[in-house]
Design a protein around this motif. Sequence first.
Motif, PDB file in Angstrom:
ATOM      1  N   VAL A   1       0.843  -1.198   0.000  1.00  0.00           N
ATOM      2  CA  VAL A   1       0.000   0.000   0.000  1.00  0.00           C
ATOM      3  C   VAL A   1       0.879   1.250   0.000  1.00  0.00           C
ATOM      4  N   ARG A   2       1.883   1.245   0.845  1.00  0.00           N
ATOM      5  CA  ARG A   2       2.755   2.414   0.997  1.00  0.00           C
ATOM      6  C   ARG A   2       3.393   2.829  -0.320  1.00  0.00           C
ATOM      7  N   ARG A   3       3.893   1.876  -1.080  1.00  0.00           N
ATOM      8  CA  ARG A   3       4.705   2.209  -2.240  1.00  0.00           C
ATOM      9  C   ARG A   3       3.887   2.849  -3.361  1.00  0.00           C
ATOM     10  N   ARG A   4       2.554   2.847  -3.253  1.00  0.00           N
ATOM     11  CA  ARG A   4       1.701   3.458  -4.266  1.00  0.00           C
ATOM     12  C   ARG A   4       1.310   4.895  -3.915  1.00  0.00           C
ATOM     13  N   GLN A   5       1.754   5.381  -2.756  1.00  0.00           N
ATOM     14  CA  GLN A   5       1.268   6.677  -2.271  1.00  0.00           C
ATOM     15  C   GLN A   5       2.337   7.759  -2.410  1.00  0.00           C
ATOM     16  N   PRO A   6       2.150   8.735  -3.287  1.00  0.00           N
ATOM     17  CA  PRO A   6       3.138   9.824  -3.384  1.00  0.00           C
ATOM     18  C   PRO A   6       3.280  10.632  -2.097  1.00  0.00           C
ATOM     19  N   ALA A   7       2.255  10.642  -1.248  1.00  0.00           N
ATOM     20  CA  ALA A   7       2.373  11.354   0.031  1.00  0.00           C
ATOM     21  C   ALA A   7       3.325  10.649   0.995  1.00  0.00           C
ATOM     22  N   PHE A   8       3.707   9.410   0.672  1.00  0.00           N
ATOM     23  CA  PHE A   8       4.692   8.697   1.490  1.00  0.00           C
ATOM     24  C   PHE A   8       6.100   8.777   0.900  1.00  0.00           C
ATOM     25  N   HIS A   9       6.297   9.679  -0.066  1.00  0.00           N
ATOM     26  CA  HIS A   9       7.658   9.930  -0.539  1.00  0.00           C
ATOM     27  C   HIS A   9       8.521  10.296   0.673  1.00  0.00           C
ATOM     28  N   PRO A  10       9.752   9.792   0.743  1.00  0.00           N
ATOM     29  CA  PRO A  10      10.586  10.088   1.919  1.00  0.00           C
ATOM     30  C   PRO A  10      10.748  11.561   2.239  1.00  0.00           C
ATOM     31  N   ASN A  11      10.597  12.436   1.243  1.00  0.00           N
ATOM     32  CA  ASN A  11      10.766  13.866   1.489  1.00  0.00           C
ATOM     33  C   ASN A  11       9.452  14.641   1.428  1.00  0.00           C
ATOM     34  N   ALA A  12       8.332  13.940   1.412  1.00  0.00           N
ATOM     35  CA  ALA A  12       7.034  14.624   1.407  1.00  0.00           C
ATOM     36  C   ALA A  12       6.819  15.343   2.743  1.00  0.00           C
ATOM     37  N   THR A  13       5.997  16.371   2.706  1.00  0.00           N
ATOM     38  CA  THR A  13       5.725  17.188   3.894  1.00  0.00           C
ATOM     39  C   THR A  13       5.166  16.341   5.041  1.00  0.00           C
ATOM     40  N   GLN A  14       5.562  16.681   6.250  1.00  0.00           N
ATOM     41  CA  GLN A  14       5.079  15.971   7.437  1.00  0.00           C
ATOM     42  C   GLN A  14       4.791  16.965   8.553  1.00  0.00           C
ATOM     43  N   PHE A  15       3.613  16.834   9.159  1.00  0.00           N
ATOM     44  CA  PHE A  15       3.247  17.653  10.313  1.00  0.00           C
ATOM     45  C   PHE A  15       2.652  16.752  11.390  1.00  0.00           C
ATOM     46  N   THR A  16       2.993  17.054  12.627  1.00  0.00           N
ATOM     47  CA  THR A  16       2.458  16.314  13.765  1.00  0.00           C
ATOM     48  C   THR A  16       1.068  16.838  14.118  1.00  0.00           C
ATOM     49  N   LEU A  17       0.149  15.911  14.378  1.00  0.00           N
ATOM     50  CA  LEU A  17      -1.189  16.277  14.828  1.00  0.00           C
ATOM     51  C   LEU A  17      -1.293  16.073  16.336  1.00  0.00           C
ATOM     52  N   HIS A  18      -2.186  16.793  16.961  1.00  0.00           N
ATOM     53  CA  HIS A  18      -2.328  16.731  18.418  1.00  0.00           C
ATOM     54  C   HIS A  18      -3.712  16.189  18.761  1.00  0.00           C
ATOM     55  N   LEU A  19      -3.762  14.882  18.966  1.00  0.00           N
ATOM     56  CA  LEU A  19      -5.017  14.207  19.288  1.00  0.00           C
ATOM     57  C   LEU A  19      -4.922  13.501  20.631  1.00  0.00           C
ATOM     58  N   GLY A  20      -4.133  14.052  21.545  1.00  0.00           N
ATOM     59  CA  GLY A  20      -3.937  13.432  22.845  1.00  0.00           C
ATOM     60  C   GLY A  20      -2.745  12.483  22.809  1.00  0.00           C
ATOM     61  N   ASN A  21      -2.434  11.915  23.960  1.00  0.00           N
ATOM     62  CA  ASN A  21      -1.270  11.034  24.060  1.00  0.00           C
ATOM     63  C   ASN A  21      -1.569   9.582  23.736  1.00  0.00           C
ATOM     64  N   SER A  22      -2.845   9.243  23.591  1.00  0.00           N
ATOM     65  CA  SER A  22      -3.195   7.861  23.274  1.00  0.00           C
ATOM     66  C   SER A  22      -3.214   7.592  21.772  1.00  0.00           C
ATOM     67  N   VAL A  23      -3.250   8.649  20.984  1.00  0.00           N
ATOM     68  CA  VAL A  23      -3.309   8.519  19.522  1.00  0.00           C
ATOM     69  C   VAL A  23      -2.151   9.310  18.920  1.00  0.00           C
TER      70      VAL A  23
END
Length: 586
Positions: A491-513
Motif C-alpha cells: 500500500v505504501r509504495r503506491r502513495q506519493p504522500a509517502f515519498h521520503p521527502n514529502a511534507t510531514q506535520f504532527t497532529l495533536h489528538l492526545g497522548n493515546s493517539v
Amino acid sequence: MIEPVEHSAISEYRFLVENHLRVIYPEIDHSAFAQTLIDIMAPDGNCQTPETHQNHWDQRDTVMITYGDSLLTEGQPPLETLLQFSESFLKETINSIHILPFFPFSSDDGFSIIDYGQVNPKLGNWDHINAIADEFRLMSDLVINHCSSQSEWFQQFKRGESPGKDYFFCGSPDDDLSEVVRPRTNSLLQRIDTPEGPRYAWCTFSFDQVDLNFANPHLLQEIVKVVKLYLDHGVQIFRLDAVAFLWKTVGTNCLSLPETHELVRLFRTLIQFVSPHAMIITETNIPNRENLAYFGNSNEAHAIYNFSLPPLLVNALLCGSCQHLKTWMMSMPPALHGTTYLNFIASHDGIGLRPAEGLMDEDEINNMVSMMEQFGARISMRSLPDGGMRPYEINISLFDAMRGTLDGEDEWQIERFFCAHAIMFALEGIPAVYIHSFLGTRNDQVAVEQTGQNRSINRHRWDYDQLQTQLANEKSTHARVFKGICHLLKVRRRQPAFHPNATQFTLHLGNSVFAFWRQSMDRQQSIFAINNVTNQEQIVPLSEINLIGTDSWVDLISGELYTNLRGDLVLKPYQVIWLTNLLQQT
C-alpha cells in the motif's frame, strides 16, 4: 599567455577532493594525493558532476536488512538461498537489500573483518553478490573504524612490518582517556609486544576489533580501493559502520570529531562523481542532535539512521502514551532534498538506548529495560567516565518486545507489532525492515547460550524449507506477520504522500493517539496517519482532523470509506488508519 581554465567534471572532482584533504591532512601534498585517489576511483578519467539536492529515492524504496546466512538450505550457498527467497516472496514489496558484512571475519557476526576484498566462502562468492545486485539495490557495510586482529594488516603490526605497522591507532597507558565515549565495558587499550617494544592498540569495541589509524593517508588510500571494489560489484548504498569513532585525538571524547565529518564528506565526493546515484548512510548510534550533524550541509550522508525512533516507539506502545514520540518528531528538522532519514525499529543489534538520552528520563528508560527483560531481553551495558555502567542496548526480537505493556503480557502482540511498523512506514524517510520482522521471529535464547553474545538473540538462522512451510500455513504466526507487513508496504509504495521527502506535520489528538499528516510534493495527495498506541478503544472526532469537505476520504489499509466528516473514528486497540483523499488511493 593565460592558460584557459579547465571546466569539466574531472577538474571539479580534483578541486573538491583536494579541499577535503586540506582539512584532514594539512601537511601532505594535497594535489598529488587527490590525483592518487581519483586514479583509483576513476582510472579512465570518466566521471560526472552529480546534481545537488537530488533525491535518489521515492515511496517505492524499502530496504530489507539481513545477514547473508539468515536463511539456510542444505547444499546451497546461503547467498543463493537469500536471492531465491527475495525473488519469490519480496519482489513486489522491497527494492533494496542490506546484506550485513559478507566478508571473512573472526567475531561479532561479521563486523570484525579479516579480508575486505573477499566474500566469506561459507556464504558464497562475488558472483552471488553480483546476482543480488542485478535484481535489487545492494547495500553493503563499509566497516572501516576497525578490522580483525586476525587480518594480515594486524599481523604485520605485531611483526613490526610495513604497511600494517602504521595502520592502527595506538595510545598510551599514561594518556588521559577519561573523556573517551565508547559503547563497551572492556579495556580500551590492548598491549601488543612488537619488535620495537610494547604498543597499545586502541580497541573501541573489542580486542578482536582493532581501530584503524586514519591519520595515516596511506591507510585511507587502501580503504578507497575497497570502496572502488564494492562499486564494481554492484554496491549502490554504503553503510558507514560506527563512523562516529573514526578519528581519534587523545584528550578529547574521540567521537564525531571534525576530521570524522570531513572524511564522510570525502567519501561522498569520491563515490558520487563516479556513481551519481549511489548513497552514503552513516550508522551513528549516538544522541539525536549529534546524529543529525551527519547531514552536514547536504554534503555528508545522503541518509542517517533514525536511531531515536526504536526506543521512543517501543516505549510509546509499552506505556500507551506517545508524548515523547510527538515531542521528538516535532523537533526533527525536515530533511533537505538530497538527504533523508533511514527509519528502522529492529536490526541485527538491538534497541539502542543512547539515542533516547535527553528524550526520556532515566526512570522511564529503566522501566522499559525492566519490562523488556520480562519479555526475554538481554541487556548490554556501556562504561561511563566515572567507572559506572549504564544500559546501552536492549537485545530482543522486536516481535517479542511487543508481547505486552508495562502491565504485562496481553493478547495484542500481533496488532501492536503491526502498529509499530505502520507508524514507521508512514514517517518521513526510507523504511528498513529487518528480515526477522518480516518473519515474526522470536527470541533465540539457544543462540545466546551457544555464543555467549547478547545480540545473538535476534540473529536466528532459519532452515529455508521449514520457513516456507510456515509461510504456506495461513494460520501460523509467521505467515500472518509476513502477510500483514507486506500488505502495508505494498500500500505504501503506491502513495506519493509517502515519498521520503514529502511534507510531514504532527497532529495533536492526545497522548493515546499518535497522528501526523503527510502531503505529496505536488500537493495532490494528503494522508492522515492515525495510530492508536494503546490496548483500549479510542474515539477521534473527524472534525479534529480538519479534512477537506469537498474530497472523499478512504482508509488505505482497510478500504473503508468515510463520508460523514462530522462523525467519529473508532479505533480498536493498536488500529492504524491511513486516511487519504479517494482519488489518490492507487
